[in-house]
Design a protein around this motif. Structure first.
Motif, PDB file in Angstrom:
ATOM      1  N   LYS A  44       0.841  -1.419  -0.017  1.00  0.00           N
ATOM      2  CA  LYS A  44       0.001   0.058  -0.034  1.00  0.00           C
ATOM      3  C   LYS A  44       0.828   1.378   0.083  1.00  0.00           C
ATOM      4  N   GLN A  45       1.942   1.187   0.804  1.00  0.00           N
ATOM      5  CA  GLN A  45       2.840   2.301   0.842  1.00  0.00           C
ATOM      6  C   GLN A  45       3.525   2.667  -0.503  1.00  0.00           C
ATOM      7  N   LEU A  46       3.915   1.614  -0.990  1.00  0.00           N
ATOM      8  CA  LEU A  46       4.736   1.637  -2.278  1.00  0.00           C
ATOM      9  C   LEU A  46       3.768   2.483  -3.421  1.00  0.00           C
ATOM     10  N   ALA A  47       2.394   2.244  -3.281  1.00  0.00           N
ATOM     11  CA  ALA A  47       1.706   2.822  -4.156  1.00  0.00           C
ATOM     12  C   ALA A  47       1.615   4.321  -4.155  1.00  0.00           C
ATOM     13  N   GLN A  48       2.103   4.763  -2.906  1.00  0.00           N
ATOM     14  CA  GLN A  48       1.992   6.134  -2.431  1.00  0.00           C
ATOM     15  C   GLN A  48       3.443   6.941  -2.654  1.00  0.00           C
TER      16      GLN A  48
END
Length: 264
Positions: A136-140
């Motif tokens: 999820k963090q990677l997407a941000q």
């Protein structure tokens, strides 16, 4: 997508002697090994390889980002029997190579690695929810995610600040991988399970652990002892997930002594 065969992985080589191939962990690159290499290249041929999509191999794309494809690409690039030393995700890759290409692997060393990283009923590991959060963090924000991951690597180390700074300086020498590559390689950590195949590893096999490691908990060591009874293990008492950074002298002493005993 290009096939892995279309573009061969680049490797870097220094020194002469028995080849030692170093494979880095998730999100980072082969630069993490630089502090260890100078001492080893006096007696060995030291080879570093970036995983497909990382650093010097940023442009290499695989048809499928799998342990099998990565192992095949590395075997083709190295093109001779060698000792494989893999850290974290790199340990999974090196283990896959020992299982699939036994004639090409003279010895196997895994560092802060596990045949299965995700916790299951009777298997200690990383909670699936933690890895889901990374996705999820990677997407941000990929850079921030890698930065947070570096902090986890050093948690528990007696000199956590220096370790993180050193890792960051080494890794940031290269352009960072794409979000897709980070996502694909993170999925490898989530889905891989080589535990049942460890019994097929018959080469000299050394497993190195940090007692304070938050990603490969020490409870898993006894379980792997049973799965790979021919292997030897060593625990760095004060180390976390990157003992070759935090305890470089001890790491090199253990590694060289094992190499001398089993491969010279």
């Amino acid at each position: 997508m290009k096939n892995s065969m279309a573009e061969r992985l680049k490797i870097a080589s220094q020194g002469q002697g028995i080849p030692l191939v170093f494979i880095h962990g998730w999100g980072l690159n082969s630069a993490v090994w630089q502090p260890c290499l100078a001492q080893l290249q006096a007696n060995f041929q030291v080879i570093t390889v970036d995983l497909p999509g990382f650093a010097t191999n940023k442009s290499v794309q695989l048809a499928q980002y799998s342990l099998v494809e990565i192992a095949e690409a590395i075997v083709q690039a190295v093109a001779k029997p060698a000792v494989y030393i893999g850290w974290s995700l790199g340990g999974l890759v090196a283990s896959q190579m020992a299982i699939k290409y036994p004639a090409q692997v003279l010895g196997l060393v895994t560092v802060a690695s596990s045949p299965q990283f995700v916790a299951q009923d009777n298997w200690p590991g990383v909670k699936a929810s933690v890895l889901a959060l990374f996705h999820k963090q990677l997407a941000q924000d990929t850079t921030k995610t890698i930065s947070n991951f570096l902090k986890i690597q050093a948690m528990g180390s007696p000199h956590i600040r220096q370790d993180i700074k050193k890792l960051r300086e080494l890794v940031m020498q290269y352009e960072q991988p794409t979000r897709q590559v980070l996502d694909d390689s993170l999925s490898l950590l989530e889905s891989s399970d080589l535990s049942a195949q460890l019994q097929n590893i018959h080469q000299p096999f050394l497993r190195l652990y940090g007692k304070l490691d938050g990603l490969v908990p020490k409870q898993v060591i006894a379980l792997i002892d049973q799965l790979a009874p021919h292997s030897q293990s060593y625990i760095f008492e004060q180390a976390s997930h990157a003992p070759f950074i935090s305890h470089q002298a001890e790491f090199l002493a253990i590694l060289q002594s094992w190499l001398t005993e089993h491969l010279s």
